[in-house]
Write a protein that holds these residues in place. Structure first.
Motif, PDB file in Angstrom:
ATOM      1  N   MET A 152       0.929  -1.104  -0.038  1.00  0.00           N
ATOM      2  CA  MET A 152       0.234  -0.125  -0.271  1.00  0.00           C
ATOM      3  C   MET A 152       0.898   1.222   0.010  1.00  0.00           C
ATOM      4  SD  MET A 152      -2.884  -1.430  -0.194  1.00  0.00           S
ATOM      5  CE  MET A 152      -4.134   0.098  -0.028  1.00  0.00           C
ATOM      6  N   ARG A 153       2.206   1.076  -0.201  1.00  0.00           N
ATOM      7  CA  ARG A 153       3.023   2.438  -0.355  1.00  0.00           C
ATOM      8  C   ARG A 153       2.958   2.852  -1.840  1.00  0.00           C
ATOM      9  NH1 ARG A 153       3.406   0.039   4.029  1.00  0.00           N
ATOM     10  NH2 ARG A 153       4.908   0.403   5.796  1.00  0.00           N
ATOM     11  N   GLU A 154       3.562   4.066  -2.120  1.00  0.00           N
ATOM     12  CA  GLU A 154       3.433   4.836  -3.221  1.00  0.00           C
ATOM     13  C   GLU A 154       4.594   4.519  -4.253  1.00  0.00           C
ATOM     14  OE1 GLU A 154       2.433   8.759  -2.618  1.00  0.00           O
ATOM     15  OE2 GLU A 154       0.592   8.323  -1.730  1.00  0.00           O
ATOM     16  N   ILE A 159       5.407   0.316 -11.813  1.00  0.00           N
ATOM     17  CA  ILE A 159       4.541   1.442 -11.325  1.00  0.00           C
ATOM     18  C   ILE A 159       5.121   2.282 -10.248  1.00  0.00           C
ATOM     19  CG2 ILE A 159       2.370   2.148 -10.462  1.00  0.00           C
ATOM     20  CD1 ILE A 159       1.255  -0.617 -11.686  1.00  0.00           C
ATOM     21  N   ALA A 160       4.739   3.719 -10.286  1.00  0.00           N
ATOM     22  CA  ALA A 160       5.382   4.653  -9.199  1.00  0.00           C
ATOM     23  C   ALA A 160       4.347   5.545  -8.956  1.00  0.00           C
ATOM     24  CB  ALA A 160       6.569   4.941  -9.164  1.00  0.00           C
ATOM     25  N   SER A 161       4.036   6.413  -8.030  1.00  0.00           N
ATOM     26  CA  SER A 161       3.346   7.052  -7.724  1.00  0.00           C
ATOM     27  C   SER A 161       3.919   8.604  -7.976  1.00  0.00           C
ATOM     28  CB  SER A 161       2.495   7.396  -6.367  1.00  0.00           C
ATOM     29  OG  SER A 161       1.925   8.559  -6.178  1.00  0.00           O
ATOM     30  N   ALA A 162       3.446   9.491  -8.630  1.00  0.00           N
ATOM     31  CA  ALA A 162       3.871  10.709  -8.863  1.00  0.00           C
ATOM     32  C   ALA A 162       3.915  11.545  -7.472  1.00  0.00           C
ATOM     33  CB  ALA A 162       3.240  11.520  -9.982  1.00  0.00           C
ATOM     34  N   HIS A 163       3.166  11.364  -6.715  1.00  0.00           N
ATOM     35  CA  HIS A 163       2.965  11.883  -5.291  1.00  0.00           C
ATOM     36  C   HIS A 163       4.361  11.753  -4.596  1.00  0.00           C
ATOM     37  CE1 HIS A 163      -1.861  12.053  -4.654  1.00  0.00           C
ATOM     38  NE2 HIS A 163      -1.277  12.284  -5.922  1.00  0.00           N
ATOM     39  N   VAL A 210       4.514   2.988 -15.489  1.00  0.00           N
ATOM     40  CA  VAL A 210       3.343   3.730 -15.239  1.00  0.00           C
ATOM     41  C   VAL A 210       3.656   4.750 -14.101  1.00  0.00           C
ATOM     42  CG1 VAL A 210       0.944   3.687 -14.287  1.00  0.00           C
ATOM     43  CG2 VAL A 210       1.687   2.399 -16.301  1.00  0.00           C
ATOM     44  N   LEU A 211       3.068   6.037 -14.241  1.00  0.00           N
ATOM     45  CA  LEU A 211       3.479   7.092 -13.324  1.00  0.00           C
ATOM     46  C   LEU A 211       1.913   7.115 -12.751  1.00  0.00           C
ATOM     47  CD1 LEU A 211       6.237   9.513 -14.781  1.00  0.00           C
ATOM     48  CD2 LEU A 211       6.272   7.463 -12.941  1.00  0.00           C
ATOM     49  N   ASN A 212       1.434   6.665 -11.574  1.00  0.00           N
ATOM     50  CA  ASN A 212       0.034   7.048 -11.171  1.00  0.00           C
ATOM     51  C   ASN A 212      -0.122   8.062 -10.404  1.00  0.00           C
ATOM     52  OD1 ASN A 212      -2.490   5.918 -11.303  1.00  0.00           O
ATOM     53  ND2 ASN A 212      -2.416   4.999  -9.178  1.00  0.00           N
ATOM     54  N   MET A 213      -1.503   8.323 -10.014  1.00  0.00           N
ATOM     55  CA  MET A 213      -1.963   9.352  -9.218  1.00  0.00           C
ATOM     56  C   MET A 213      -1.499  10.679  -9.625  1.00  0.00           C
ATOM     57  SD  MET A 213      -1.173   7.439  -5.713  1.00  0.00           S
ATOM     58  CE  MET A 213      -2.212   8.545  -4.655  1.00  0.00           C
ATOM     59  N   VAL A 214      -1.630  11.111 -11.211  1.00  0.00           N
ATOM     60  CA  VAL A 214      -1.332  12.155 -11.606  1.00  0.00           C
ATOM     61  C   VAL A 214      -2.673  13.041 -11.695  1.00  0.00           C
ATOM     62  CG1 VAL A 214      -0.419  13.439 -13.833  1.00  0.00           C
ATOM     63  CG2 VAL A 214       0.450  11.163 -12.874  1.00  0.00           C
ATOM     64  N   ASP A 215      -2.963  13.608 -10.610  1.00  0.00           N
ATOM     65  CA  ASP A 215      -4.393  14.311 -10.151  1.00  0.00           C
ATOM     66  C   ASP A 215      -4.860  15.301 -10.596  1.00  0.00           C
ATOM     67  OD1 ASP A 215      -4.971  11.511  -9.136  1.00  0.00           O
ATOM     68  OD2 ASP A 215      -4.143  12.197  -7.128  1.00  0.00           O
ATOM     69  N   PRO A 230      12.517  13.781  -9.213  1.00  0.00           N
ATOM     70  CA  PRO A 230      11.958  13.022 -10.321  1.00  0.00           C
ATOM     71  C   PRO A 230      13.076  12.231 -10.769  1.00  0.00           C
ATOM     72  CG  PRO A 230      11.427  15.392 -10.622  1.00  0.00           C
ATOM     73  CD  PRO A 230      12.262  15.328  -9.378  1.00  0.00           C
ATOM     74  N   GLN A 231      14.278  12.460 -10.816  1.00  0.00           N
ATOM     75  CA  GLN A 231      15.451  11.530 -11.290  1.00  0.00           C
ATOM     76  C   GLN A 231      15.359  10.345 -10.318  1.00  0.00           C
ATOM     77  OE1 GLN A 231      15.749  14.515 -10.364  1.00  0.00           O
ATOM     78  NE2 GLN A 231      17.869  14.982  -9.679  1.00  0.00           N
ATOM     79  N   ASP A 232      15.139  10.417  -9.157  1.00  0.00           N
ATOM     80  CA  ASP A 232      15.228   9.417  -8.281  1.00  0.00           C
ATOM     81  C   ASP A 232      14.238   8.186  -8.436  1.00  0.00           C
ATOM     82  OD1 ASP A 232      17.373  10.479  -6.502  1.00  0.00           O
ATOM     83  OD2 ASP A 232      15.952  11.750  -5.560  1.00  0.00           O
ATOM     84  N   VAL A 233      12.989   8.699  -8.983  1.00  0.00           N
ATOM     85  CA  VAL A 233      11.948   8.047  -9.221  1.00  0.00           C
ATOM     86  C   VAL A 233      12.393   7.329 -10.502  1.00  0.00           C
ATOM     87  CG1 VAL A 233       9.588   7.814  -9.864  1.00  0.00           C
ATOM     88  CG2 VAL A 233      10.218   9.244  -8.123  1.00  0.00           C
ATOM     89  N   ALA A 234      12.867   7.924 -11.581  1.00  0.00           N
ATOM     90  CA  ALA A 234      13.295   7.277 -12.702  1.00  0.00           C
ATOM     91  C   ALA A 234      14.455   6.368 -12.553  1.00  0.00           C
ATOM     92  CB  ALA A 234      13.681   8.162 -13.764  1.00  0.00           C
TER      93      ALA A 234
END
Length: 208
Positions: free
Chosen positions: A80-82, A103-107, A164-169, A138-142
């Motif tokens: 349940m983590r992002e 998958i990762a959350s943009a949050h 996929v970058l989710n939670m792009v709200d 951002p570069q860390d997520v990438a």
């Protein structure tokens, strides 16, 4: 949209009956798929607890590769983590996987690297060079999504990789997703990047 899709897992998966027309609990997924009349169809080997099903062995799912239906497989989990990086035992990818979707959350961009939002903080730190508590960029997520110790771990050589970058709200998060995608675009294994808001009526936000 995928016609006659099959949804299954090689790891534990939350109860997903509301997302498919039917879930069949069976040790013989091929028989269930061959006899299905309603779609999309879920197949799992057992209900482990009231809130989750157990997944099949990856070899069992690999044996379904000749079936003429799209097969969507949950092969990892994040508690349940992002954001996460896999352990030594993850992901449980079928060797026949043709498209892999890390998958990762943009949050998480702008947030600290802590257990509150990140599963396996130490593994993420090892890939990114961050220390626990440092701000995620951002570069860390990438870096994690495109790492052989992260999103590319055990991906078959012939498989497409579509992060996929989710939670792009909102617009701000769309800009964040675009920044992550630009870093990912430099990696030769990344086919494309998809920004999503999977809880929304229109789940696909954009392509990069």
């Amino acid at each position: 949209r995928l016609d006659h899709a099959v949804v299954t897992a090689t790891v534990r998966i939350p109860i997903f009956d509301g997302w498919v027309a039917e879930v069949v609990v069976t040790e013989s997924p091929r028989t269930a798929i061959d006899g299905a009349t309603t779609w999309p169809l879920g197949v799992v080997p057992a209900q482990e607890r009231p809130d989750r099903y157990r997944g099949y062995d990856p070899a069992t799912v690999a044996d379904l590769a000749d079936i003429d239906h799209p097969i969507l497989v949950k092969a990892d989990g994040a508690r349940m983590r992002e954001f996460k990086a896999p352990s030594d035992r993850e992901p449980q990818l079928p060797p026949t996987a043709s498209t892999v979707v890390p998958i990762a959350s943009a949050h998480v961009v702008g947030e600290p690297l802590t257990d509150d939002i990140v599963h396996r903080v130490d593994e993420v730190a090892a890939i990114t060079g961050l220390d626990p508590g440092d701000v995620i960029h951002p570069q860390d997520v990438a870096a994690v999504l495109a790492s052989d110790r992260g999103g590319l771990k055990d991906v078959p050589e012939t498989a497409r990789v579509v992060p996929v970058l989710n939670m792009v709200d909102d617009d701000r998060l769309a800009e964040t997703a675009g920044e992550i995608a630009r870093w990912l675009g430099e990696h030769p294994r990344v086919d494309r990047v998809v920004a999503t808001a999977l809880a929304a009526d229109e789940p696909v936000v954009g392509f990069y």
